[in-house]
Design a protein around this motif. Structure first.
Motif, PDB file in Angstrom:
ATOM      1  N   ILE A   1     -48.537  61.254 -63.934  1.00 47.43           N
ATOM      2  CA  ILE A   1     -47.785  60.959 -65.159  1.00 47.43           C
ATOM      3  C   ILE A   1     -47.124  59.585 -65.060  1.00 47.43           C
ATOM      4  O   ILE A   1     -47.179  58.781 -65.990  1.00 47.43           O
TER       5      ILE A   1
ATOM      6  N   ILE B   1     -54.086  64.638 -64.990  1.00 42.86           N
ATOM      7  CA  ILE B   1     -53.101  65.396 -65.771  1.00 42.86           C
ATOM      8  C   ILE B   1     -53.780  66.513 -66.541  1.00 42.86           C
ATOM      9  O   ILE B   1     -53.301  67.660 -66.559  1.00 42.86           O
ATOM     10  N   TRP B   2     -54.893  66.181 -67.171  1.00 46.36           N
ATOM     11  CA  TRP B   2     -55.636  67.197 -67.923  1.00 46.36           C
ATOM     12  C   TRP B   2     -56.106  68.331 -67.019  1.00 46.36           C
ATOM     13  O   TRP B   2     -55.970  69.516 -67.357  1.00 46.36           O
TER      14      TRP B   2
ATOM     15  N   LEU C   1     -49.221  65.777 -59.918  1.00 44.77           N
ATOM     16  CA  LEU C   1     -49.032  65.742 -61.371  1.00 44.77           C
ATOM     17  C   LEU C   1     -47.957  64.721 -61.744  1.00 44.77           C
ATOM     18  O   LEU C   1     -48.139  63.933 -62.680  1.00 44.77           O
TER      19      LEU C   1
ATOM     20  N   ALA D   1     -54.810  69.272 -64.162  1.00 40.35           N
ATOM     21  CA  ALA D   1     -53.681  70.045 -63.662  1.00 40.35           C
ATOM     22  C   ALA D   1     -53.119  70.985 -64.724  1.00 40.35           C
ATOM     23  O   ALA D   1     -52.697  72.110 -64.411  1.00 40.35           O
ATOM     24  N   LEU D   2     -53.113  70.541 -65.984  1.00 39.65           N
ATOM     25  CA  LEU D   2     -52.517  71.345 -67.053  1.00 39.65           C
ATOM     26  C   LEU D   2     -53.473  72.385 -67.630  1.00 39.65           C
ATOM     27  O   LEU D   2     -53.050  73.478 -68.006  1.00 39.65           O
ATOM     28  N   VAL D   3     -54.772  72.002 -67.679  1.00 40.34           N
ATOM     29  CA  VAL D   3     -55.753  72.893 -68.309  1.00 40.34           C
ATOM     30  C   VAL D   3     -56.463  73.744 -67.278  1.00 40.34           C
ATOM     31  O   VAL D   3     -56.808  74.898 -67.519  1.00 40.34           O
TER      32      VAL D   3
END
Length: 254
Positions: free
Chosen positions: A193, A248-249, A189, A251-253
């Motif tokens: 970023i 990123i999406w 992640l 990993a976060l969602v």
């Protein structure tokens, strides 16, 4: 506005990186392009009506580069432009110019397929990390072959490198570090970023150079290969931005 052309003694991207700041800082210069492929190394500028060629010559001379006005008559300028006009074949996109880049990308894709085939099942998210890892390691390798010349070439279009040589010299190490992190499959992640930020910043400079049709070298493979700056470079950066955004999406969602 009018157009002025001066011929210079520039020899390489390093020379161009010296000239660029003085031209960019002069408010009377609206736009300019340099053609290092032309033996005369001309700089063509769009300037205010009250600016003459001697003013441009003084600016270029101030950084240790010799310059002389080109033709001063409209007919001569028109004739020079016609003489320099490339043939339809030269003006068109030539795939052969990007053979080194395509070969490196082919190796990166091959490494990605090989690495993913060693694990059970095919995971596209994991495959992207292999691709980005091999991509950064491979591209960093060519930049590190001559890091000083890379920094000179990079500074001709990157918005940060043109203001900070330290960033230009650090960039290959940033790429190498990102590559190692992606290949290790850890801290993904954070790596994604950082990649998104670095590539997005780089894309700004690339788009600016392409829009202005500057005849400069793309430093994506360092200075080992003379790759022209073009829309291909925009695609290259954009693909990495999209991949990092997807990571990123995910990993976060979820």
């Amino acid at each position: 506005m009018k157009t002025i052309t001066v011929e210079t003694s520039m020899k390489c991207q390093s020379c161009l990186s010296k000239v660029e700041p003085v031209l960019e800082s002069d408010t009377s210069i609206h736009d300019w392009t340099a053609d290092l492929a032309d033996p005369r190394k001309p700089i063509t500028l769009t300037v205010a009506d009250d600016v003459d060629a001697e003013h441009v010559v003084r600016l270029v001379n101030s950084v240790g580069i010799d310059a002389t006005p080109a033709s001063t008559t409209a007919d001569a300028v028109a004739q020079t432009s016609e003489d320099r006009k490339p043939s339809s074949e030269e003006d068109s996109f030539r795939l052969s110019n990007y053979r080194p880049l395509l070969l490196v990308v082919a190796y990166v894709v091959g490494g990605t397929v090989f690495a993913e085939s060693l694990l059970p099942g095919w995971n596209w998210s994991r495959a992207m990390t292999w691709f980005m890892g091999f991509f950064f390691v491979a591209f960093a390798f060519f930049k590190l072959l001559d890091i000083s010349k890379f920094a000179d070439a990079f500074s001709t279009y990157d918005i940060v490198a043109k203001r900070s040589r330290v960033y230009g010299l650090s960039y290959p190490w940033i790429e190498l570090s990102l590559g190692i992190v992606f290949l290790s499959q850890h801290l993904l992640l954070i790596a994604a970023i950082v990649t998104l930020i670095v590539m997005a910043v780089g894309l700004v400079g690339v788009i600016s150079a392409v829009r202005r049709k500057q005849q400069i070298q793309c430093a994506c493979l360092g200075t080992v290969f003379n790759l022209p700056m073009s829309a291909v470079t925009i695609v290259e950066n954009s693909v990495m931005i999209i991949m990092s955004a997807v990571m990123i999406w995910t990993a976060l969602v979820g």
